[in-house]
Design a protein around this motif. Sequence first.
Motif, PDB file in Angstrom:
ATOM      1  N   SER A  29       0.794  -1.230   0.000  1.00 35.73           N
ATOM      2  CA  SER A  29       0.000   0.000   0.000  1.00 35.73           C
ATOM      3  C   SER A  29       0.826   1.281   0.000  1.00 35.73           C
ATOM      4  O   SER A  29       0.286   2.346  -0.267  1.00 35.73           O
ATOM      5  N   ARG A  30       2.115   1.168   0.308  1.00 37.86           N
ATOM      6  CA  ARG A  30       2.944   2.375   0.404  1.00 37.86           C
ATOM      7  C   ARG A  30       4.304   2.140  -0.232  1.00 37.86           C
ATOM      8  O   ARG A  30       4.800   1.014  -0.249  1.00 37.86           O
ATOM      9  N   ASP A  32       7.303   2.731   0.843  1.00 36.07           N
ATOM     10  CA  ASP A  32       8.305   2.119   1.723  1.00 36.07           C
ATOM     11  C   ASP A  32       8.103   0.607   1.827  1.00 36.07           C
ATOM     12  O   ASP A  32       9.066  -0.159   1.858  1.00 36.07           O
ATOM     13  N   ASN A  47       1.146  -1.494  -6.204  1.00 39.46           N
ATOM     14  CA  ASN A  47       0.554  -0.695  -5.132  1.00 39.46           C
ATOM     15  C   ASN A  47      -0.961  -0.764  -5.292  1.00 39.46           C
ATOM     16  O   ASN A  47      -1.518  -0.222  -6.235  1.00 39.46           O
ATOM     17  N   ARG A  49      -3.281   0.579  -3.614  1.00 38.08           N
ATOM     18  CA  ARG A  49      -4.024   1.846  -3.444  1.00 38.08           C
ATOM     19  C   ARG A  49      -4.003   2.651  -4.739  1.00 38.08           C
ATOM     20  O   ARG A  49      -4.969   3.297  -5.092  1.00 38.08           O
TER      21      ARG A  49
END
Length: 89
Positions: A29-30, A32, A47, A49
């Motif tokens: 989701s991010r 990092d 990703n 999202r």
Amino acid sequence: MLATGSGGVSLFTVQFAKLLGARVIATASRPDKEQRLRDLGADEVINYRDIPNWHTAARELTAGRVVDRIVDTAGTLEQSLKSVAVTES
């Protein structure tokens, strides 16, 4: 091979699959978390999202072949099933 999420089980899955020589696609989701998965050996990271229909991206990454194995720890069963190859015995 597809691993959903970026928790402990998914991180282990990525490492184990790479050890066995699999091409690994993972979801996160991010940025990092994406980088962490790449650092552990994921060949591709989607990703979820940014790409809500990530199963379509997984199919594109496999040139339409879909994935052979999925470890779904994120509870995304519907999309996981849209990504997996169906074989007849």
